[in-house]
Design a protein around this motif. Structure first.
Motif, PDB file in Angstrom:
ATOM      1  N   VAL A  56       3.399  -4.788 -13.046  1.00  0.00           N
ATOM      2  CA  VAL A  56       3.673  -4.594 -11.488  1.00  0.00           C
ATOM      3  C   VAL A  56       4.007  -3.247 -11.121  1.00  0.00           C
ATOM      4  N   TYR A  57       3.717  -3.381  -9.642  1.00  0.00           N
ATOM      5  CA  TYR A  57       3.657  -2.200  -9.567  1.00  0.00           C
ATOM      6  C   TYR A  57       3.920  -2.413  -7.601  1.00  0.00           C
ATOM      7  N   VAL A  58       4.752  -0.817  -7.035  1.00  0.00           N
ATOM      8  CA  VAL A  58       4.570  -1.354  -5.507  1.00  0.00           C
ATOM      9  C   VAL A  58       3.916  -0.297  -5.323  1.00  0.00           C
ATOM     10  N   PHE A  59       2.906  -0.761  -3.325  1.00  0.00           N
ATOM     11  CA  PHE A  59       2.700   0.503  -1.963  1.00  0.00           C
ATOM     12  C   PHE A  59       4.047   0.404  -1.835  1.00  0.00           C
ATOM     13  N   ASP A  60       4.305   1.761  -1.090  1.00  0.00           N
ATOM     14  CA  ASP A  60       5.248   2.279  -0.323  1.00  0.00           C
ATOM     15  C   ASP A  60       4.574   2.047   0.432  1.00  0.00           C
ATOM     16  N   LEU A  61       4.426   1.721   2.067  1.00  0.00           N
ATOM     17  CA  LEU A  61       3.999   1.689   3.579  1.00  0.00           C
ATOM     18  C   LEU A  61       3.342   3.258   3.886  1.00  0.00           C
ATOM     19  N   GLU A  62       5.006   3.495   3.754  1.00  0.00           N
ATOM     20  CA  GLU A  62       5.364   5.451   4.304  1.00  0.00           C
ATOM     21  C   GLU A  62       4.682   6.296   3.490  1.00  0.00           C
TER      22      GLU A  62
END
Length: 87
Positions: A56-62
């Motif tokens: 599982v990866y999380v992309f941070d928009l900021e």
């Protein structure tokens, strides 16, 4: 408002995840590729996008960056956000 779509590249079977801000312009030109993976899901606050790519990866928009949030010895096949968005 943000949107997301997956583009399947055949015959390579690579799924590229794109993020776009103009809901009327769903195209690769009006969007930005953010990752390769499947099953994208927005965080409860819509500030992060989680997806699968063996882990599982999380992309941070900021920050405009991804990080792995799991380190399983086997491939992760499902996941979900907690209601507060911290897991």
């Amino acid at each position: 408002m943000f949107g997301v779509f997956i583009l399947n590249d055949f015959p390579v079977s690579c799924r590229r995840i794109f993020c776009f801000t103009d809901m009327g312009a769903v195209s690769t030109r009006a969007s930005r590729e953010i990752a390769e993976g499947t099953h994208p899901r927005w965080s409860p606050g819509s500030t992060q996008l989680a997806y699968l790519n063996k882990q599982v990866y999380v992309f941070d928009l900021e920050q405009r960056s991804s990080r792995a949030v799991t380190q399983s010895p086997s491939t992760v096949i499902t996941y979900s956000w907690t209601p507060d968005g911290h897991g």
